[in-house]
Enzyme design. Sequence first.
Site, mmCIF file in Angstrom:
data_model
loop_
_atom_site.group_PDB
_atom_site.id
_atom_site.type_symbol
_atom_site.label_atom_id
_atom_site.label_comp_id
_atom_site.label_asym_id
_atom_site.label_seq_id
_atom_site.Cartn_x
_atom_site.Cartn_y
_atom_site.Cartn_z
ATOM 1 C CG ASN A 292 12.665 -85.809 -74.714
ATOM 2 O OD1 ASN A 292 12.400 -85.431 -73.577
ATOM 3 N ND2 ASN A 292 12.781 -87.087 -75.035
ATOM 4 C CE LYS B 172 16.135 -88.288 -74.408
ATOM 5 N NZ LYS B 172 16.847 -89.418 -74.917
ATOM 6 C CG HIS C 207 11.124 -91.458 -75.416
ATOM 7 N ND1 HIS C 207 12.189 -92.204 -74.974
ATOM 8 C CD2 HIS C 207 11.639 -90.454 -76.169
ATOM 9 C CE1 HIS C 207 13.298 -91.665 -75.442
ATOM 10 N NE2 HIS C 207 13.000 -90.596 -76.164
ATOM 11 C CD GLU D 65 15.437 -92.094 -73.004
ATOM 12 O OE1 GLU D 65 14.885 -91.151 -72.408
ATOM 13 O OE2 GLU D 65 16.372 -91.941 -73.812
ATOM 14 C CD GLU E 297 12.887 -90.314 -80.478
ATOM 15 O OE1 GLU E 297 13.600 -89.307 -80.539
ATOM 16 O OE2 GLU E 297 12.463 -90.775 -79.425
ATOM 17 N N GLY F 226 20.727 -91.149 -78.063
ATOM 18 C CA GLY F 226 21.758 -90.856 -77.064
ATOM 19 C C GLY F 226 23.083 -91.537 -77.335
ATOM 20 C CB SER G 176 22.424 -89.166 -82.426
ATOM 21 O OG SER G 176 22.585 -90.052 -81.325
#
Length: 250
Positions: free
Chosen positions: A9, A11, A90, A92, A160, A166, A205
């Site tokens: 991904n 992003k 996701h 985010e 996740e 991250g 991560s």
Amino acid sequence: MTKRLVIANWKMNGSRALVKEAAANFPAHVAVDVVVVPPSLYVLRLCDEAMGRFEVGLQNVCEHEAGAHTGEVSAAMAGELGATAVLVGHSERRSDRGEDDEMVAAKCVQIVRAGLMPVICVGESLIEREAGDAETRVQAQVKAQAACLQSGANIAIAYEPIWAIGTGKSAGPDEAVAMHREIRKALRAVTPEHAEQIRILYGGSVNGENAPALFAHEEIQGVLVGGASLDTAQFAAIIRAAEALPASKD
Ligand code: PGA
């Protein structure tokens, strides 16, 4: 045997140079499915460069089929360009764009209708984990997608934990395995017919160093990789780790 699924991904990162580099450097693989998910502007170019050596996905599609939705792209368009998968839910997008389970479900309808694989992301926040609510939260997110999950098995769930995305703080393999088992239970409850075929991935991560320890567990049927996927050598190492450790049925 279930093939492991390794997803990059990117992003909102990448460039034409990274598209070329990725296509040139990803190792040949036969026992693993690899999907690279760049920003949508690069999808066509990456499909051309991939030449079938890996698959290409989208990070998002519109919840509508077509029409007056300025700035959006549809799942059908993604399929026409050669993409095979779409990330949905996701964290985010849940936090930055306010996408809730209902929106995720609407997008899943479009993705499945277009014949693509939804990669449904779920995960708890640190506050939820510390309050002992992680399992309940994640199971609820899975169950909210029951309609999609009942429609077929070409679906992946990516666990996740938000606190691991991250941050450099990956969930330990034991934590990931425990949650994957909870997700499998939720799948069995909502879609007994497809529950065993739906692949459950871990994300947060993941890098070349911690991937082997994750792949040592049969419950971890793949990974969704953010930051480390921008480093083609690291991502190649993750693909190799997935190939080296035998995939198995959950
Ligand atoms: P990360 O991101 O690997 O950079 O933690 C994972 C993701 O958000 O999919």
